[in-house]
Scaffold this active site. Structure first.
Site, PDB file in Angstrom:
ATOM      1  N   HIS A   1      60.735   6.517 129.751  1.00 41.34           N
ATOM      2  CA  HIS A   1      61.653   6.567 128.647  1.00 41.34           C
ATOM      3  C   HIS A   1      62.902   5.947 129.104  1.00 41.34           C
ATOM      4  CE1 HIS A   1      64.128   7.897 125.374  1.00 41.34           C
ATOM      5  NE2 HIS A   1      63.166   8.124 124.864  1.00 41.34           N
TER       6      HIS A   1
ATOM      7  N   ASP B   1      55.518  11.564 122.930  1.00 36.18           N
ATOM      8  CA  ASP B   1      54.174  10.957 122.659  1.00 36.18           C
ATOM      9  C   ASP B   1      53.258  11.546 123.325  1.00 36.18           C
ATOM     10  OD1 ASP B   1      56.269   8.333 121.743  1.00 36.18           O
ATOM     11  OD2 ASP B   1      55.607   9.588 120.367  1.00 36.18           O
TER      12      ASP B   1
END
Ligand code: SDX
Length: 432
Positions: free
Chosen positions: A308, A366
């Protein structure tokens, strides 16, 4: 915005500039470089905006090092456990948790806007049945500006409010109808006696041939997934919505732009790509090969659902999602889910691997969401549309904040130009 007396001194060539600094309520100070070009004749260079604050905002705060996510100051873990999605929508939109009366009024306004203009069905029917639902959502949401003219004037606060409610209310209907269209099944209309998540699940899985009862376990899981994905500061799709909005484009066109950006596998499309990756890995013994491929600079393969830009610690949403995956599969009586086993073992191995530790790569939102959505009966092609349903409230909230910002200017970045300098035209007979 709180200006501090602090300044940043920037010296280069024969210049020394004092740039004002501003202190946030949380997070790093910022250096205001708005006058840098005028005063110093230089640009900053920050592709991907890793060190750039594009706006001032009061909506969502992320501390990537601590793995903290706050919606209007409230921790995502507490909202996921104690709140529900429409209450979170109210919180994001208006800045405070609603009183009982406010919640009832808001829920009623959203519920009574869930139907689509009947003629909009024609847009769905213009697509091939095998069109990706995200392609349908981009098209249908963009087309909304052709149907809802009374909520496209962005300078009218009332029209902005109506557009916000309409987007939040109609997105589940659009996503569900895109799903139904791909199945060749009839559209199921929303019901006003169902809560937001139950209404959505019924529109996805009911058929006219028989009654359909929404499983409360699935409704609760769906509602929690919506809460976890609702907003996330200035991510790529939100920044796309802000950029589109800065030109004065109507809200439906701006949200359609956000949907298009979310579709990418590096962003919202990662939930679909992650489950497909876990299925490709197949069994736990195949994991080491994929870990090595993820580490290989010459191999474009990346662990989907990992890493991320902001979180350099656990994504707090991934933690809640992992707990929810265990709970939902258990409550649904699904045992020995091989994909969940692969996901947990992949996470364990990766988090012990020097490459992932050094690059601070952790599971993101996710990584586990697809396992739950798959268990709920959704095909992978519906994973990113579900993300879009949830993120609509975030996009709309950020859009409203931007439109009412007195500092609003059209977004127009500059560049570091390294192309050919001025040269004269060459007639074709003199080339080569
Ligand atoms: C979302 O921004 C948001 O907030 C997004 C989001 C939201 O709610 O809106 O949180 C939703 O989009 C979550 C992210 C979903 N995407 C994925 O899971 C796709 C896989 N992840 C990567 O593509 C990547 O981690 C990104 C896109 C998420 C972040 O990319 P960055 O910040 O540009 O990081 P990077 O590509 O510069 O990577 C830094 C290093 C690189 O190695 P070096 O060049 O330094 O040697 O880490 C490596 C990368 O190669 N790396 C990975 C990796 N992610 C980064 N290596 C293997 N597998 C990965 N997943």
């Amino acid at each position: 915005m709180s200006k501090t007396s602090k300044t940043a001194t920037l010296s280069f060539d024969d210049k020394t500039l004092e740039l004002p600094m501003m202190s946030p309520s949380a997070g790093p100070d910022v250096i205001d470089i708005q006058k840098l070009y005028a005063q110093g004749g230089v640009f900053t260079f920050d592709p991907g905006y890793t060190s750039t604050a594009s706006c001032e905002s009061t909506i969502t705060f992320i501390d990537g090092d601590k793995g903290e996510l706050l919606y209007r100051g409230y921790p995502i873990e507490q909202l996921a456990e104690k709140s529900h999605f429409l209450e979170v929508c109210y919180l994001l939109l208006y800045g405070e948790l609603p009183t009982a009366a406010q919640a009832e009024d808001f829920e009623s306004r959203v519920t009574n806007h869930t139907m689509l203009h009947e003629q909009m069905q024609n847009f769905f029917r213009g697509f091939r049945r095998d069109a990706h639902p995200m392609a349908v959502m981009v098209g249908v949401v963009g087309a909304m500006s052709a149907f809802y003219h009374d909520s496209t004037d962005i300078n009218d606060p009332w029209q902005r409010e109506v557009a916000a409610i309409r987007m939040i209310a109609k997105m589940p209907t659009i996503a569900a109808w895109a799903f139904k269209y791909s199945l060749g099944q009839p559209f199921i209309y929303p019901r006003n006696d169902l809560d937001y998540a139950s209404n959505f699940l019924r529109m996805c899985f009911a058929v006219p041939a028989e009654d359909y009862e929404v499983d409360p376990i699935l409704a609760r899981a769906m509602d929690r997934i919506f809460t976890l994905h609702a907003d996330h500061e200035q991510n790529a799709s939100t920044s796309t919505v802000r950029m589109a909005s800065s030109s004065g484009a109507n809200p439906f066109a701006c949200i359609a732009a956000g949907i298009a950006c979310l579709w990418g596998p590096a962003h919202g499309g990662a939930n679909q790509a992650c489950l497909e990756m876990l299925r490709e890995i197949g069994t736990v013994d195949q994991i080491p090969e994929y870990i090595e491929r993820a580490k290989d600079k010459d191999d474009p393969f990346r662990l989907m659902g990992f890493g991320h830009r902001v979180y350099k610690n656990f994504d707090p949403r991934a933690k809640v999602m992992k707990e929810s995956a265990d709970e939902v599969l258990d409550l649904m009586g699904i045992e020995n889910n091989e994909t969940l086993k692969v996901a947990k073992e992949l996470e364990r191995i990766a988090l012990e691997d020097e490459y992932f530790i050094e690059k601070k790569l952790y599971p993101n939102v996710d990584f586990y969401s697809g396992i739950i959505l798959d268990a709920m009966g959704f095909p992978t092609s519906m994973f990113t549309p579900l993300f879009a349903v949830s993120r609509t409230v975030g996009w709309i909230t950020q859009w409203k904040e931007m439109i009412s910002d007195p500092m609003l200017r059209i977004g127009r970045p500059r560049q570091l130009y390294t192309g050919p300098t001025r040269r004269d035209y060459i007639e074709v007979e003199n080339r080569g």
